[in-house]
Every structure is written in C-alpha cells, then in structure tokens.
Scaffold this motif. Sequence first.
Motif, PDB file in Angstrom:
ATOM      1  N   VAL B  75       0.913  -1.107   0.111  1.00 48.87           N
ATOM      2  CA  VAL B  75       0.064  -0.110  -0.064  1.00 48.87           C
ATOM      3  C   VAL B  75       0.877   1.369  -0.087  1.00 48.87           C
ATOM      4  O   VAL B  75       0.539   2.248  -0.574  1.00 48.87           O
ATOM      5  CB  VAL B  75      -0.913   0.037   1.162  1.00 48.87           C
ATOM      6  CG1 VAL B  75      -1.505   1.368   1.400  1.00 48.87           C
ATOM      7  CG2 VAL B  75      -2.113  -1.013   1.037  1.00 48.87           C
ATOM      8  N   THR B  76       1.827   1.199   0.883  1.00 47.85           N
ATOM      9  CA  THR B  76       2.658   2.594   0.727  1.00 47.85           C
ATOM     10  C   THR B  76       3.433   2.906  -0.520  1.00 47.85           C
ATOM     11  O   THR B  76       3.598   3.829  -1.026  1.00 47.85           O
ATOM     12  CB  THR B  76       3.832   2.300   1.945  1.00 47.85           C
ATOM     13  OG1 THR B  76       3.184   2.052   3.241  1.00 47.85           O
ATOM     14  CG2 THR B  76       4.751   3.599   2.118  1.00 47.85           C
ATOM     15  N   THR B  79       0.715   4.287  -3.005  1.00 47.21           N
ATOM     16  CA  THR B  79       0.448   5.520  -2.448  1.00 47.21           C
ATOM     17  C   THR B  79       1.279   6.425  -3.083  1.00 47.21           C
ATOM     18  O   THR B  79       1.128   7.658  -3.614  1.00 47.21           O
ATOM     19  CB  THR B  79       0.104   5.711  -1.138  1.00 47.21           C
ATOM     20  OG1 THR B  79      -0.671   4.810  -0.452  1.00 47.21           O
ATOM     21  CG2 THR B  79      -0.492   7.140  -1.060  1.00 47.21           C
ATOM     22  N   ASP B  80       2.794   5.932  -2.964  1.00 46.20           N
ATOM     23  CA  ASP B  80       3.883   6.744  -3.392  1.00 46.20           C
ATOM     24  C   ASP B  80       3.787   7.110  -4.953  1.00 46.20           C
ATOM     25  O   ASP B  80       4.051   8.079  -5.299  1.00 46.20           O
ATOM     26  CB  ASP B  80       5.120   6.145  -3.000  1.00 46.20           C
ATOM     27  CG  ASP B  80       6.477   6.934  -3.303  1.00 46.20           C
ATOM     28  OD1 ASP B  80       6.819   7.742  -2.518  1.00 46.20           O
ATOM     29  OD2 ASP B  80       6.786   6.550  -4.475  1.00 46.20           O
ATOM     30  N   LEU B  82       1.166   6.701  -6.732  1.00 42.68           N
ATOM     31  CA  LEU B  82       0.125   7.563  -7.184  1.00 42.68           C
ATOM     32  C   LEU B  82       0.367   8.840  -7.084  1.00 42.68           C
ATOM     33  O   LEU B  82       0.239   9.768  -7.855  1.00 42.68           O
ATOM     34  CB  LEU B  82      -1.209   7.323  -6.345  1.00 42.68           C
ATOM     35  CG  LEU B  82      -2.578   7.970  -6.625  1.00 42.68           C
ATOM     36  CD1 LEU B  82      -2.977   7.553  -8.013  1.00 42.68           C
ATOM     37  CD2 LEU B  82      -3.669   7.856  -5.560  1.00 42.68           C
ATOM     38  N   MET B  83       1.031   9.487  -5.900  1.00 45.44           N
ATOM     39  CA  MET B  83       1.273  10.858  -5.797  1.00 45.44           C
ATOM     40  C   MET B  83       2.329  11.430  -6.729  1.00 45.44           C
ATOM     41  O   MET B  83       2.057  12.639  -7.248  1.00 45.44           O
ATOM     42  CB  MET B  83       1.875  11.022  -4.187  1.00 45.44           C
ATOM     43  CG  MET B  83       0.868  10.817  -3.086  1.00 45.44           C
ATOM     44  SD  MET B  83      -0.345  12.153  -2.958  1.00 45.44           S
ATOM     45  CE  MET B  83       0.553  13.115  -1.935  1.00 45.44           C
ATOM     46  N   THR B 114      -6.868  -0.574  -1.318  1.00 42.10           N
ATOM     47  CA  THR B 114      -6.266   0.046  -2.675  1.00 42.10           C
ATOM     48  C   THR B 114      -6.918   0.874  -3.566  1.00 42.10           C
ATOM     49  O   THR B 114      -6.428   1.446  -4.189  1.00 42.10           O
ATOM     50  CB  THR B 114      -5.366  -0.917  -3.469  1.00 42.10           C
ATOM     51  OG1 THR B 114      -6.279  -1.895  -4.224  1.00 42.10           O
ATOM     52  CG2 THR B 114      -4.539  -1.830  -2.590  1.00 42.10           C
ATOM     53  N   PRO B 116      -8.542   3.914  -2.855  1.00 48.45           N
ATOM     54  CA  PRO B 116      -7.870   5.249  -2.935  1.00 48.45           C
ATOM     55  C   PRO B 116      -6.359   5.551  -3.198  1.00 48.45           C
ATOM     56  O   PRO B 116      -6.125   6.695  -3.185  1.00 48.45           O
ATOM     57  CB  PRO B 116      -8.131   6.039  -1.420  1.00 48.45           C
ATOM     58  CG  PRO B 116      -8.447   4.694  -0.616  1.00 48.45           C
ATOM     59  CD  PRO B 116      -8.679   3.376  -1.366  1.00 48.45           C
ATOM     60  N   CYS B 117      -5.628   4.477  -3.028  1.00 44.58           N
ATOM     61  CA  CYS B 117      -4.277   4.670  -3.643  1.00 44.58           C
ATOM     62  C   CYS B 117      -3.620   3.945  -4.878  1.00 44.58           C
ATOM     63  O   CYS B 117      -2.642   3.896  -5.023  1.00 44.58           O
ATOM     64  CB  CYS B 117      -3.398   4.156  -2.307  1.00 44.58           C
ATOM     65  SG  CYS B 117      -3.379   2.400  -1.918  1.00 44.58           S
ATOM     66  N   THR B 118      -4.942   3.701  -5.624  1.00 38.97           N
ATOM     67  CA  THR B 118      -4.318   3.363  -7.069  1.00 38.97           C
ATOM     68  C   THR B 118      -5.289   4.320  -8.085  1.00 38.97           C
ATOM     69  O   THR B 118      -6.110   4.764  -7.544  1.00 38.97           O
ATOM     70  CB  THR B 118      -4.786   1.963  -7.448  1.00 38.97           C
ATOM     71  OG1 THR B 118      -6.207   1.700  -7.254  1.00 38.97           O
ATOM     72  CG2 THR B 118      -3.959   0.965  -6.674  1.00 38.97           C
ATOM     73  N   LEU B 413       4.956  11.874  -1.779  1.00 43.70           N
ATOM     74  CA  LEU B 413       4.346  11.070  -0.156  1.00 43.70           C
ATOM     75  C   LEU B 413       5.638  11.086   0.482  1.00 43.70           C
ATOM     76  O   LEU B 413       5.230  11.404   1.740  1.00 43.70           O
ATOM     77  CB  LEU B 413       3.879   9.808  -0.748  1.00 43.70           C
ATOM     78  CG  LEU B 413       3.305   8.648   0.349  1.00 43.70           C
ATOM     79  CD1 LEU B 413       2.151   9.339   0.774  1.00 43.70           C
ATOM     80  CD2 LEU B 413       3.303   7.505   0.044  1.00 43.70           C
ATOM     81  N   THR B 415       8.467   9.195   0.856  1.00 45.48           N
ATOM     82  CA  THR B 415       8.379   8.161   1.774  1.00 45.48           C
ATOM     83  C   THR B 415       9.823   7.748   2.045  1.00 45.48           C
ATOM     84  O   THR B 415      10.565   7.400   1.375  1.00 45.48           O
ATOM     85  CB  THR B 415       7.811   6.813   0.592  1.00 45.48           C
ATOM     86  OG1 THR B 415       6.574   7.287  -0.114  1.00 45.48           O
ATOM     87  CG2 THR B 415       7.802   5.373   1.375  1.00 45.48           C
TER      88      THR B 415
END
Lengths: 187, 575
Positions: B75-76, B79-80, B82-83, B114, B116-118, B413, B415
């Motif tokens: 997931v991290t 999200t990374d 995606l951002m 996933t 909201p993070c894809t 993100l 990260t």
Amino acid sequence: MSALKIKKGSTSHSAYNLRPTFSDHEERHTLAVLVENEPGVLARVIGLFSGRGYNIESLTVAEVDHTGHLSRITIVTTGTPQVINQITAQLGRIVSVHEVHDLTVAGRSVERELALFKVTGKGEDRVEALRLADVFRASVVDSTLESFVFEITGTPEKIDAFADLMRPIGLVEMARTGVAALSRGAA
Amino acid sequence: MVVQALIDQGVDTVFGYPGGAVLPIYDEIFQQNSIKHVLVRHEQGAIHAAEGYARSTGKVGVALVTSGPGATNAVTGLTDALMDSIPLVVFSGQVPTFMIGSDAFQEADTVGITRPCTKHNWLVKDTAALSGTIHEAFHVAASGRPGPVLIDVPKDVQFASAKYTGPKAMTSHYQPQVKGDIEGITDLVAAIEKAKKPIFYTGGGVINSGPAASQLLRELVEATGFPITSTLMGLGAYPASGDKWLGMLGMHGLYEANMAMHDCDLMINIGARFDDRITGRIDAFSPKSKKVHIDIDPSSINKVIQTDIAIIGDVGHVLEDVLKVWKSRGRKTEREALAGWWDQIGEWRKVNCLAYAQEGNTIRPQYALERLEALTKDRKDRFICTEVGQHQMWAAQFMGFDDPNHWMTSGGLGTMGYGFPASIGVQLAHPDALVINVAGEASWLMNMQEMGTAVQYRLPVKQFILNNERLGMVRQWQELLHGERYSSSWSEALPDFVKLAEAFGAKGIQCHDPADLDDAIMEMLNHDGPVIFDCLVEKHENCFPMIPSGKAHNEMLLGEAETQGVIDSKGSVLV
C-alpha cells in the motif's frame, strides 16, 4: 440510449459560466454522473467525497442502461465554486466514470424526490393530515385506524415543507429517495 | 495466461514475493524464460523497485504480491506511485472466489484497501476476463496522467483456463485528452511575446510525457531565452548545466528560483501541480504574475492556485504546438526587458544561497554531495535515487541532472525507505549504469532488508549514506518550531554499517575525515558490487535555504541566521 441523452455541461470556456472560480460563496449543485455499472463503482465515488472532504447532501444511484452497463448517480453537493469545479474534475478522473454533468451550471433542470411519510393520530389530526396531503398532492398508500403512509413526489423543498407541516400532527417516520434530476429541453 | 499477457505487453522484469495465493502464477513464471522475476525481501520493496524501474525507463513497472499481508505491504508503494504519477501494474493474489468474505487465511479486501491509493483497480472473478483486464490495466496505467493500478486475482481464477485475447483486442473508454486547446495555446504565445519577467516552472509531467517533451522544452527555453526552474520531480527535464537554469524551487529551493517566481509577471507551469512545498503561503504566491498551467489532469487546474490560462493536454503535444504557433508569429519576445530581468536574476544569484563552510575535521553533508557530484557527474549513465529528508534536499541542490529519467526520488508522499529498493529497480533496468542511492541512515534502515536482493542479483548499487545519527529534517523542524526539544529524532543503537554490509556479503566503507573523502568515494565507485558507504557527517547541519511554513517565497531563510520564532503559531500547524 436515448434515455441517457443529457445536455452536455458547459465547460470553463463557456461564455455563460461567469462564476468567479475562487469565491467564498457556497453554492448548491446537482451533478449527474454516468458510471460503468460494476462492483465497487459507488465506493469509488463516495470514497472520493469522503477522502477529499466534500459534502454530499443527497445521492441516488440506479442502473439506467442495461445493455451499455451504465448507472446514473445523481449527487447534490455544496461548496464554493472552486470546490464544485474540483469535484467535477475529480469525478471525471475516475476511470469508471464516463460523463460528469453539472446540471446547475448547464442550464435549467428538473429535480424530483420521492418520500414516504408515516403519520399517526386520531380524530381531528387525521382529518387535518388528509387535508394537507391533498394540498400537497400526496397520496395515501397505506392506512390503519391510527395511521397513514403518504407518498409524495416533488422538489426537496416541497418535501421539506410537507414534513414541517406533518411533524406537529404526528409524523413518526419518513423515508426519502434523494434527488433524481434531468436537464430540461430536447438536448 | 498472466505471463503471456505480460510478454505481449513487453514486460521483461517483474518484482515480487510469492505466497499461497499467487503460487499458480509463480508456477507459470518458473516454466518460462522470457520474463525475469526479481525476488525482493519485502513487498514495499517490490513496489519501489518497480517505481525505480518505471521512472528510469519510461516503461510501466510491474510487481507481483500475494494476498493479505502481501497486498497490505504494497500500500505505501502504491500511494507513493499515485502521488508521483508513476505507471505501475501490480498483481495481487486473492483467496479463491468462493471464500471471499469468509475471513479466510491471508484474506484482505485488497481492492477496497487499494481503491484510494491506485488510479484504478480490478478484482477479476472470471478467468475469461483476465487477459482483457491485464491489457486494459497497462493502458490505464500509462495513459493520461500515469499512475499505479492493481489487479486482484483469486487463486481459482489463476488455476482455471480460458481463451486468451491479445493486447490488440483491448478496448477502453478511458481516452484522456492529449492535444491542447488551440485557444489556450494562442493565448500563451501572446503572453510569451509580451512578458517582461517570465519564468518557466516545470515539473514531473515533463518527464512523464517522455524524452521528446524534454527536448521540446529545451528548444522552447533556448529560443525564448526565458529562465527556468523546476520542482523536485522535474529535475533533468532541462539540463542543470544549461545557462537558463535557476535550480530547483520550493521550500528548500534556490534563492534565485524562488525570488524569480515571486517577482515574475508571467509564470508558465508545465506539468507541475502547485504543490504546497512549492507555493508556500498561497495568498502571497507570486502576486503580480499571469499564470499559465499546462497539465494533462483537468483536476490539477485551479486546485490550489487560480490560473489565467489553462491548457489541458500532454506536455509534449502542447509544447510542440506552442513552438509552432510562436515561430509562425515571428518568434517575438521583449528582448530588452528580458535582459533587465536576467540582470535582476544575476543579482539574486550573487547571494550564493547554497554557501556553507567546510571547516574542521567533520564532513559537512553538502561537501560530501559536492564531492560525489564532482567525481561522478561526467558519467552519462549515472542515476541518482534518494530517500527522504535533508539528504534528499541537499542532493537536489548540489547534484546536477542533464537528462530526464536519471533522478528517482519520492516527492509527493515523501516515503522514507523509497531510495534503496528504487535503486535496485534502476540497476536492473540499466545493468551497466552507475546507480547511487543518496540516503540518510534513518531512511535507509527502513528498507535495509533489500541488501539481500542487491547481493543475490549482484546489483552494484552504491548506498551513499549521510550518517548524522539523527532524523535530520525532523531535528531541524524541532529546532525551528519546538524549542529545540528533540523528541525521538535520535538514531539510537545504529548498526555498524561496514559490518552490516559484510554480513550480507557486500562491501562496506566508512569515512569521517574530509581529507579521505575523495579516495573513499573512488573506492566505492571502483568496486564492482553493492556498497554501503557510511559517511559520518556533521550532526547538526540544517538544510537551507528554507521557506518556513506559512511564509512566502520572498521570506526565505538563508542560513544559520536568527531562526528562532520565525514560524508563527499559524505556520506551525502546517507540515
């Protein structure tokens, strides 16, 4: 497909869209969103609203084109013009979303909502309830000696007004569908 | 079927980690030789490695993880990606369809988690739909504003067989607009002709648009003679060695870049998104300029900053049209005014905002990066990754990038733990290149398990760790904002990095003396294999320039001047 023909929303280039983008003024807009009818699509749409902190005043969803696998989501939302623009752009970005129309910007539209009211009471209250229902053109869909269930269709404001009048008489329960909306005219 | 679809999509490398719910796919992988599977040591590493691979090649990165914890560990990374708009296709295993919803072993609602993070995700419940979904996934990941997508494949769907359809049969209603509106382009050209104090502000969108977009950008900058600055994500689109280059802008951007942004009369944003690291205080952001925004994503327009001219489209297409129209109208600019603007920029440059003092026996982190830059900048095949924090900003300030796709960093993100696995992905895509991960010791430890991957695949990635035994950026904020109360920003109980490298079968180098630095760096560069370079640096160095939270571009802090109390209570709630 003809049932789906809704007027294309005006764009930011439209000569008729003169709203200032960055004003503090909150507006109420009705959005029509045509989406792929697939599992999870509603979650995508409402997840967008909750994730980005937008308001939902009312939301309705149903399949409108079985062969084309399309559903229509009607969302009533409030926000500043900038937020409303963001909402339509963000909705448009969802891969399962085919079209987004801001019916409030696009021109005149009709909005209707259906509601069921359960009103209990005796004697004069029952008579008054029936009289008001008649004024609002609500119909009785169920009745016992001590209760009525009324069905009413109209704009959200009309349903609010009916509820305000019924409350002192004996309104005990209410169910509302949320707004369904279409643009006016042939296009 | 999955492997066939990947081959048809031109995939050569997959980063992954097996588990019960993806065994059928791993079995397929075992029985072929077209696709290389790289076994990472943690699923987050798989995603970051795929990001590094994607960012450095312009292709779609691919990762494969199992159900439940495999997917949640991803997931991290998702999200990374995606951002930062990195195209990825991630496959996750899922429990068999008939067990979904029963809280089965290693079951998780992966598409729910996933979503909201894809950019988009699919749960494929029917094998007949699998190949079509995979081809659509590659299309969605790579077109429009790129991003990560995920395909969740239940185990029974992996076992069953169905008719395979090739990529050509794929149809998708998802077709983002790439050509810019000609009205907007003409307005932009007119603005270019009249601008007296213009600036190009470019971002990751130029890189994502492909090498041709960077080429067109260079042509436009040289032809107009306008200055150019870039976000962290856009470094390399215009060469750092070019004379129109002002350096990076933003919170830790260069003085000249931020001052020029503040004072300009025409800001041409190309593929950037007015991130809060860039704008600082919104109501004081570049108050006198006309703002142009070129972006492929309509939702980026007017999201943060109101623009005067918005052009929705792919940077490459739009720049081509801008050049065409501008040339056809006689290549006009306000030459005299521009010369004055450059004089002003020259004044700002004289401030020499990156100045620091390398004195004594301690290595300043800036000095370490300056030496690393000097000793490696001539190598055309040099790729730099970073983790997140002070070292990342120093790397962006002190290292120059002359080509796109050579700089891999976690921008949106932020990260920690991104850089090491990303460097593995880059090295796999470019086996003979020099791949360096500029790291802080705290970030690096977050994904240090990937040493196993680097050693197993003999990837000569260089881990250049600026070790200040602190979470440097956290410490800096605590110094500026929280009365020097350094709450938990210590790196206690650090490992001996040299021994750590040796324990993994790699090489470790430690350096603490500025006099030894060059030799130590050369030793790292000359070693054919993974290296952990433990560079012990000054522990209390702060990263400047800095636009404090809640301040405007022209309120930058330049150095160890009075920094107490510069951020008021309103600013301190901002991150």
